[in-house]
Design a protein around this motif. Structure first.
Motif, PDB file in Angstrom:
ATOM      1  N   VAL B  76       0.837  -1.200   0.000  1.00 60.01           N
ATOM      2  CA  VAL B  76       0.000   0.000   0.000  1.00 60.01           C
ATOM      3  C   VAL B  76       0.870   1.248   0.000  1.00 60.01           C
ATOM      4  CG1 VAL B  76      -2.081  -1.019   0.963  1.00 60.01           C
ATOM      5  CG2 VAL B  76      -0.280  -0.212   2.507  1.00 60.01           C
ATOM      6  N   ALA B  77       2.098   1.106   0.403  1.00 58.53           N
ATOM      7  CA  ALA B  77       3.111   2.161   0.292  1.00 58.53           C
ATOM      8  C   ALA B  77       4.418   1.408   0.084  1.00 58.53           C
ATOM      9  CB  ALA B  77       3.158   2.992   1.567  1.00 58.53           C
ATOM     10  N   PRO B  78       5.473   2.101  -0.424  1.00 58.28           N
ATOM     11  CA  PRO B  78       6.715   1.348  -0.674  1.00 58.28           C
ATOM     12  C   PRO B  78       7.214   0.597   0.562  1.00 58.28           C
ATOM     13  CG  PRO B  78       6.864   3.532  -1.643  1.00 58.28           C
ATOM     14  CD  PRO B  78       5.575   3.503  -0.881  1.00 58.28           C
ATOM     15  N   ASP B  79       6.933   1.115   1.773  1.00 55.59           N
ATOM     16  CA  ASP B  79       7.432   0.430   2.959  1.00 55.59           C
ATOM     17  C   ASP B  79       6.317  -0.237   3.757  1.00 55.59           C
ATOM     18  OD1 ASP B  79       6.169   2.633   3.876  1.00 55.59           O
ATOM     19  OD2 ASP B  79       7.770   3.272   5.253  1.00 55.59           O
ATOM     20  N   THR B  80       5.166  -0.452   3.160  1.00 54.66           N
ATOM     21  CA  THR B  80       4.061  -1.055   3.908  1.00 54.66           C
ATOM     22  C   THR B  80       3.336  -2.132   3.093  1.00 54.66           C
ATOM     23  OG1 THR B  80       3.726   1.078   4.981  1.00 54.66           O
ATOM     24  CG2 THR B  80       2.000  -0.563   5.273  1.00 54.66           C
ATOM     25  N   TRP B  81       3.286  -3.325   3.688  1.00 51.57           N
ATOM     26  CA  TRP B  81       2.520  -4.414   3.087  1.00 51.57           C
ATOM     27  C   TRP B  81       1.186  -4.537   3.805  1.00 51.57           C
ATOM     28  CZ3 TRP B  81       3.329  -7.466  -1.097  1.00 51.57           C
ATOM     29  CH2 TRP B  81       4.612  -7.490  -1.649  1.00 51.57           C
ATOM     30  N   GLU B  82       0.123  -4.819   3.045  1.00 53.62           N
ATOM     31  CA  GLU B  82      -1.168  -5.063   3.685  1.00 53.62           C
ATOM     32  C   GLU B  82      -1.626  -6.469   3.344  1.00 53.62           C
ATOM     33  OE1 GLU B  82      -4.605  -2.096   3.892  1.00 53.62           O
ATOM     34  OE2 GLU B  82      -5.337  -3.565   2.439  1.00 53.62           O
ATOM     35  N   PHE B  83      -2.020  -7.222   4.368  1.00 53.03           N
ATOM     36  CA  PHE B  83      -2.502  -8.599   4.183  1.00 53.03           C
ATOM     37  C   PHE B  83      -3.982  -8.654   4.540  1.00 53.03           C
ATOM     38  CE2 PHE B  83       1.465 -10.895   3.498  1.00 53.03           C
ATOM     39  CZ  PHE B  83       2.399  -9.975   3.943  1.00 53.03           C
ATOM     40  N   LYS B  84      -4.801  -9.191   3.628  1.00 52.98           N
ATOM     41  CA  LYS B  84      -6.223  -9.434   3.906  1.00 52.98           C
ATOM     42  C   LYS B  84      -6.348 -10.887   4.359  1.00 52.98           C
ATOM     43  CE  LYS B  84      -8.516  -5.683   2.470  1.00 52.98           C
ATOM     44  NZ  LYS B  84      -9.160  -4.893   3.539  1.00 52.98           N
ATOM     45  N   LYS B 124      12.490 -10.180  10.814  1.00 56.17           N
ATOM     46  CA  LYS B 124      13.225  -8.997  11.264  1.00 56.17           C
ATOM     47  C   LYS B 124      12.988  -7.791  10.362  1.00 56.17           C
ATOM     48  CE  LYS B 124      17.675  -9.593   8.942  1.00 56.17           C
ATOM     49  NZ  LYS B 124      17.652 -10.682   8.041  1.00 56.17           N
ATOM     50  N   SER B 125      12.521  -7.988   9.107  1.00 57.06           N
ATOM     51  CA  SER B 125      12.291  -6.845   8.238  1.00 57.06           C
ATOM     52  C   SER B 125      11.049  -6.060   8.663  1.00 57.06           C
ATOM     53  CB  SER B 125      12.159  -7.313   6.793  1.00 57.06           C
ATOM     54  OG  SER B 125      11.080  -8.215   6.695  1.00 57.06           O
ATOM     55  N   VAL B 126      10.199  -6.681   9.489  1.00 60.29           N
ATOM     56  CA  VAL B 126       8.991  -5.994   9.936  1.00 60.29           C
ATOM     57  C   VAL B 126       9.333  -5.126  11.134  1.00 60.29           C
ATOM     58  CG1 VAL B 126       6.648  -6.279  10.826  1.00 60.29           C
ATOM     59  CG2 VAL B 126       7.553  -7.899   9.147  1.00 60.29           C
ATOM     60  N   ILE B 127       9.210  -3.793  10.994  1.00 61.21           N
ATOM     61  CA  ILE B 127       9.556  -2.946  12.134  1.00 61.21           C
ATOM     62  C   ILE B 127       8.319  -2.528  12.915  1.00 61.21           C
ATOM     63  CG2 ILE B 127      11.779  -2.122  11.267  1.00 61.21           C
ATOM     64  CD1 ILE B 127      10.416   0.312  10.177  1.00 61.21           C
ATOM     65  N   ALA B 128       7.151  -2.631  12.313  1.00 58.64           N
ATOM     66  CA  ALA B 128       5.932  -2.318  13.066  1.00 58.64           C
ATOM     67  C   ALA B 128       4.744  -3.008  12.409  1.00 58.64           C
ATOM     68  CB  ALA B 128       5.700  -0.812  13.097  1.00 58.64           C
ATOM     69  N   THR B 129       3.749  -3.362  13.224  1.00 62.77           N
ATOM     70  CA  THR B 129       2.516  -3.911  12.654  1.00 62.77           C
ATOM     71  C   THR B 129       1.365  -2.997  13.038  1.00 62.77           C
ATOM     72  OG1 THR B 129       2.240  -5.272  14.622  1.00 62.77           O
ATOM     73  CG2 THR B 129       3.210  -6.336  12.701  1.00 62.77           C
ATOM     74  N   GLU B 130       0.375  -2.952  12.163  1.00 61.69           N
ATOM     75  CA  GLU B 130      -0.785  -2.114  12.437  1.00 61.69           C
ATOM     76  C   GLU B 130      -2.018  -2.936  12.101  1.00 61.69           C
ATOM     77  OE1 GLU B 130      -3.143   1.628  10.457  1.00 61.69           O
ATOM     78  OE2 GLU B 130      -1.114   1.197   9.778  1.00 61.69           O
ATOM     79  N   ILE B 131      -2.891  -3.124  13.092  1.00 59.50           N
ATOM     80  CA  ILE B 131      -4.107  -3.890  12.852  1.00 59.50           C
ATOM     81  C   ILE B 131      -5.168  -2.930  12.345  1.00 59.50           C
ATOM     82  CG2 ILE B 131      -5.901  -5.275  13.947  1.00 59.50           C
ATOM     83  CD1 ILE B 131      -3.594  -6.151  15.903  1.00 59.50           C
ATOM     84  N   VAL B 132      -5.569  -3.084  11.087  1.00 63.07           N
ATOM     85  CA  VAL B 132      -6.531  -2.172  10.476  1.00 63.07           C
ATOM     86  C   VAL B 132      -7.944  -2.555  10.906  1.00 63.07           C
ATOM     87  CG1 VAL B 132      -7.410  -1.234   8.320  1.00 63.07           C
ATOM     88  CG2 VAL B 132      -4.977  -1.801   8.541  1.00 63.07           C
ATOM     89  N   ASP B 133      -8.289  -3.818  10.716  1.00 66.42           N
ATOM     90  CA  ASP B 133      -9.529  -4.341  11.291  1.00 66.42           C
ATOM     91  C   ASP B 133      -9.293  -5.813  11.597  1.00 66.42           C
ATOM     92  OD1 ASP B 133     -10.164  -5.984   8.977  1.00 66.42           O
ATOM     93  OD2 ASP B 133     -10.750  -4.138   7.952  1.00 66.42           O
ATOM     94  N   ILE B 137      -4.254  -6.632   8.231  1.00 67.11           N
ATOM     95  CA  ILE B 137      -3.090  -6.224   9.009  1.00 67.11           C
ATOM     96  C   ILE B 137      -2.066  -5.601   8.077  1.00 67.11           C
ATOM     97  CG2 ILE B 137      -2.007  -8.520   8.909  1.00 67.11           C
ATOM     98  CD1 ILE B 137      -0.997  -7.900  11.809  1.00 67.11           C
ATOM     99  N   ARG B 138      -1.406  -4.540   8.559  1.00 67.35           N
ATOM    100  CA  ARG B 138      -0.353  -3.896   7.784  1.00 67.35           C
ATOM    101  C   ARG B 138       0.981  -4.108   8.489  1.00 67.35           C
ATOM    102  NH1 ARG B 138      -3.127   1.755   5.766  1.00 67.35           N
ATOM    103  NH2 ARG B 138      -4.505   0.738   4.262  1.00 67.35           N
ATOM    104  N   ALA B 142      11.571  -1.378   6.871  1.00 67.31           N
ATOM    105  CA  ALA B 142      12.509  -0.264   6.691  1.00 67.31           C
ATOM    106  C   ALA B 142      12.797  -0.159   5.200  1.00 67.31           C
ATOM    107  CB  ALA B 142      13.788  -0.523   7.468  1.00 67.31           C
ATOM    108  N   GLY B 143      12.102   0.723   4.514  1.00 65.89           N
ATOM    109  CA  GLY B 143      12.258   0.836   3.068  1.00 65.89           C
ATOM    110  C   GLY B 143      11.507  -0.278   2.366  1.00 65.89           C
ATOM    111  N   LEU B 144      11.662  -0.330   1.054  1.00 66.28           N
ATOM    112  CA  LEU B 144      10.959  -1.354   0.272  1.00 66.28           C
ATOM    113  C   LEU B 144      11.564  -2.731   0.559  1.00 66.28           C
ATOM    114  CD1 LEU B 144       9.055  -2.179  -2.124  1.00 66.28           C
ATOM    115  CD2 LEU B 144      11.028  -1.821  -3.604  1.00 66.28           C
ATOM    116  N   TYR B 145      10.722  -3.683   0.905  1.00 61.26           N
ATOM    117  CA  TYR B 145      11.205  -5.064   1.054  1.00 61.26           C
ATOM    118  C   TYR B 145      10.251  -5.999   0.320  1.00 61.26           C
ATOM    119  CZ  TYR B 145      13.094  -9.332   2.917  1.00 61.26           C
ATOM    120  OH  TYR B 145      13.659 -10.592   3.011  1.00 61.26           O
ATOM    121  N   PRO B 146      10.552  -6.289  -0.947  1.00 62.03           N
ATOM    122  CA  PRO B 146       9.583  -7.025  -1.769  1.00 62.03           C
ATOM    123  C   PRO B 146       9.395  -8.479  -1.350  1.00 62.03           C
ATOM    124  CG  PRO B 146      11.632  -6.642  -2.989  1.00 62.03           C
ATOM    125  CD  PRO B 146      11.752  -5.877  -1.710  1.00 62.03           C
TER     126      PRO B 146
END
Lengths: 324, 521
Positions: B76-84, B124-133, B137-138, B142-146
């Motif tokens: 959803v952003a270069p440094d953020t992955w979103e999983f449904k 270790k590449s995940v520096i923060a998680t955010e629960i959207v609903d 989860i997002r 740190a930067g783009l990690y494909p």
């Protein structure tokens, strides 16, 4: 007598200390457990973390002193691999090995002594010669090969016995035993006999040579002249006199049967201590190796003690500690 | 005498347990070290736990990422992955699976005490998680990690209700062994067996077997014998020497596929002068390291008869390799020609490089790690001697070997590499990138190969978000590495499973033995 036992125990402690030093230095020389345990994908930082987590970043002498301090408090360390106390791991595997070894030694007694007696009483008969020839095979064939042959014949070709593993267990006094179930016995038959083969051959030969040695002796002739029945001569007088070497050897063999059940356990996938120690050596799991070896030393010392005490029962002329 | 009794006895036993249609007895070649799915990055553990747990993203049999607990994922952003997340998933204890469990698992993974090989390398590449609903989860990197979705294929999800610091003892005794997978763990006996039973509330396809007994039989001969005797129905890692025999046996079926495990040689590049075990043709010291010369490396690669090794030593349980990966896997370079076996050309290259009389070298290898490893180094030793490089062979036990190999104590040495991610960035970053502790790249570059141009290409490729474009960039980097003979590929192993006739198994590139993929024909 008490002093004699105390001295024996003191010697055992010294041997165990030497053992721990050898294992600590030896495992350290062989290699680095981290190289073996860690995921190949791990990066350099994760390597350092794992080294610190297992306490391997400390100098060897410090690791050793920490170990000794723990050992004094009954803690022989946690397995690097299983993250469980090494003693508990060994304790979990011990019943399986013990029941296998005891069965093997019992087989050696039950088969070896009567066969040896017969071979000694009738040395020139066909049976006597066959028993001797068979006994050579018994301890000269490599046990892993014999084990695989047993599996091929009795499990694969004939389908009589299960090929590998330990059977169903019953818990008695909190310990799972498999010799109390039919399934367990079926699973145990091949590995126990495989482990017993060498011992049977050994006991057979010892008994036979004992009988051959004793038969021409004066006390046997005298007993015969006195008119004792041949059964009584053989089973009471001769047998009693040949038991001392047999008991010595069986005692020592029990120790080595437990210690070297390794081969049989890996061929038959028997979940005992031998399999544990081999796995542990392969991954340089030092706490388990140290704890196992210390336990084996303790076991040998105890068995020797028991054997010495048994002598006095079998031969009243033997006096322990009498020659001080 | 007792034979008939035993026959009846065992017949009764067979009738009682494994022969019933819904029960499976399978044998693994290694013993899991724990039932805790985050304790040790060790393949038997992962195989076992894959029956009881799920990851967000799974691997298909060809090791391509597919949906599992996550239905979809996107940047959803270069440094953020979103999983449904998949709705309606239940844990074995009846709890619903939600984003909380994912966040909890990611937080738990790096905190497992005394782990000898932590799964934190995948989180270790995940520096923060955010629960959207509840089902979104997002994860911030740190930067783009494909590669995050691929890394997460290794992370099995456990429920949040286990609370802080669940003990791995409690996974072994079953108290904590709660997953979302198709099987529930009934009992775990270390080094012996694990009993599993089907979980009826499983959200995915219902597997065929109701009960599974997983046995550990590391001894190759014993494993094959157990299958032939019918005591187990399914075994993994069939030894190459048994393949011919088993494929002729009507009671048994085989299943095989190309693996992701490359067997290759490192050449020691850490020296400007002659590395250890390398001398001139008469034993004299050399002023320069011949292995630093591309012509020498190509000659050594060309001097190896890969077809002969595959056919004679591996009994066709491998394919000759000219690169990291087999055809059909993401990152396979289709335009690389096979490496020819050409003695004359190899000799000419050596002469051109200034070694008309060759040189002396010792080829080291393990003898108890990879399939037929000791025999492979012996064969290569003879082949190299034929091109004029007088080769001594020294094969030793893995525990000693790997330690010395990591310290650059050898000059030519055999290793294997399993590409756990199923794509090309993994071997490029781990094996042939310059050894660099700061970035964590080149971590197993035991030959200390270093090529700044290649390093730049790998770094650039890792900055490409689009999967297709990244694969292309990685393929270009692979081509450079292979043309520069960064390492000498020998062969790619095949994974072989054997089962009782009437069963069929979907072979997997990642070596996992999954009862879910074993069915009656």
């Amino acid at each position: 007598m008490t002093i004699w036992i105390l001295r024996r125990l003191f010697q055992a402690v010294l041997v165990m200390l030497a053992m721990t030093v050898i294992v600590f230095v030896g495992v350290n020389v062989i290699g680095d457990p981290i190289e073996i345990l860690i995921s190949p994908d791990a990066d350099q930082a994760e390597r350092l973390r794992a080294i610190a987590a297992l306490g391997l970043d400390k100098p060897l002498w410090e690791q050793y002193l920490r170990f000794l301090w723990g050992a004094l408090h009954g803690d022989l360390g946690r397995s690097f691999v299983f993250n469980e106390p090494a003693l508990r791991l060994i304790g979990q595997r011990m019943p399986a090995t013990l029941e296998l070894a005891v069965t093997a030694v019992l087989m050696a007694v039950i088969l070896g002594i009567p066969l040896g007696l017969l071979a000694g009483l009738y040395p020139n008969s066909l049976f006597g010669r066959a028993a001797m020839a068979g006994s050579i095979l018994g301890f000269s064939l490599p046990s892993f090969w014999v084990g695989l042959m047993f599996i091929m014949v009795f499990a694969v070709q004939l389908g009589w016995l299960p090929s590998t593993g330990r059977g169903a267990t019953v818990t008695v006094l909190g310990v799972p035993w498999s010799f109390l179930t039919r399934d367990g016995l079926a699973h145990m038959a091949m590995p126990a006999f495989n482990l017993a083969l060498g011992n049977i051959a050994l006991v057979l030969r010892l008994t036979r040579s004992g009988v051959r040695e004793n038969l021409p002796m004066d006390y046997v002739r005298f007993a015969r002249a006195k008119g004792l029945s041949p059964q009584r001569v053989v089973f009471v007088h001769v047998l009693k006199n040949i038991m001392i070497p047999v008991v010595t050897v069986l005692g020592l063999q029990f120790g080595s049967t437990v210690a070297f059940a390794v081969v049989t356990e890996s061929v038959f996938a028997w979940p005992g201590m031998g399999k544990l120690i081999i796995d542990s050596i392969n991954v340089l799991d030092r706490p388990v190796i140290v704890a196992y070896l210390m336990m084996i030393v303790l076991m040998f010392v105890t068995i020797n003690l028991i054997v010495d005490l048994l002598y006095t029962v079998l031969d009243p002329r033997v006096r322990i500690g009498g020659a001080e | 005498m007792a034979g008939r009794g035993f026959a009846l006895l065992t017949a009764a036993l067979l009738g009682a347990s494994p022969a019933s249609a819904q029960s499976l007895v399978m044998a693994l070649s290694g013993s899991p070290t724990s039932a805790d799915p985050h304790y040790h990055t060790f393949s038997p553990n992962i195989t076992l736990d894959s029956h009881s747990y799920n990851s967000l993203v799974d691997m298909d049999p060809k090791s391509r990422p597919i949906a599992s607990l996550a239905d979809s994922w996107k940047l959803v952003a270069p440094d953020t992955w979103e999983f449904k997340l998949h709705p309606g998933v239940k844990f074995h204890n009846g709890d619903d699976f939600t984003a909380d469990d994912v966040a909890y698992t990611l937080a738990r993974v790096p905190t497992v005490p005394n782990s000898p090989g932590s799964f934190a390398i995948y989180t270790k590449s995940v520096i923060a998680t955010e629960i959207v609903d509840k089902l979104t989860i997002r994860m911030k990197t740190a930067g783009l990690y494909p590669l995050l979705p691929i890394d997460l294929t290794q992370i099995l999800i456990i429920p949040k209700r286990l609370g802080p610091n669940p003990l791995n003892e409690d996974f072994n005794n079953g108290r904590n062994a709660i997953g979302t997978g198709p099987y529930r763990m009934v009992s775990y006996k270390s080094g012996d067996r694990v009993e599993l039973e089907r979980f009826d509330g499983y959200w995915g396809t219902k597997p065929h077997w109701a009960n599974i007994s997983v046995r550990m039989i590391p001894n190759d001969g014993a494993r094959t014998a157990s299958l032939l005797a019918g005591d187990v129905q399914f075994v993994e890692f069939v030894p190459t020497s048994d393949v011919a025999r088993l494929s002729a046996d009507k009671r048994v079926a085989l299943s095989e596929t190309d693996s992701l495990r490359l067997v290759f040689l490192w050449l020691n590049r850490s020296h400007a002068d002659a590395p250890p075990f390398v001398t001139g043709p008469n034993g004299e010291a050399l002023a320069t390291n011949p292995l630093n010369d591309l012509r020498v490396r190509r000659a050594l690669s060309m001097g190896i008869n890969r077809a002969a090794i595959v056919e004679r030593v591996m009994e066709n349980a491998a394919i000759p390799a000219n690169q990291f990966m087999a055809p059909g896997v993401s990152g396979h370079v289709s335009d690389l020609p096979p490496i020819p076996f050409d003695i004359a050309r190899a000799k000419a290259l050596l002469a051109e490089a200034g070694y008309p009389k060759g040189f002396r070298i010792t080829l080291h290898g393990p003898n108890d790690r990879y399939v037929n490893d000791g025999k492979i180094v012996q064969a290569i030793g003879q082949m190299w001697t034929r091109i004029g490089v007088e080769t001594k062979v020294d094969a030793m036990t893995w525990t000693t070997y790997i330690n010395r190999a990591s310290k650059q104590e050898f000059s030519a040495f055999l290793l294997g590499w399993g590409i756990s991610s199923g794509e090309a960035s993994n071997p490029l970053r781990a094996l042939v990138h310059t050894y660099d502790a700061a970035s964590g790249w080149g971590s197993v570059n035991r030959g200390r190969y270093s090529n700044p141009k290649l390093d730049g290409m790998i770094k650039a490729a890792m900055g490409v978000a689009d999967d297709g474009a990244r694969e292309k960039a990685l393929i270009d980097a692979e081509r450079v590495a292979m043309q520069d003979v960064a390492l000498i590929p020998i062969h790619i192993q095949k994974n072989i499973w054997a089962m009782r006739a009437g069963l069929t198994y979907i072979p997997r590139a990642d070596e996992r033995s999954l009862a879910m993929d074993l069915r009656p024909q």
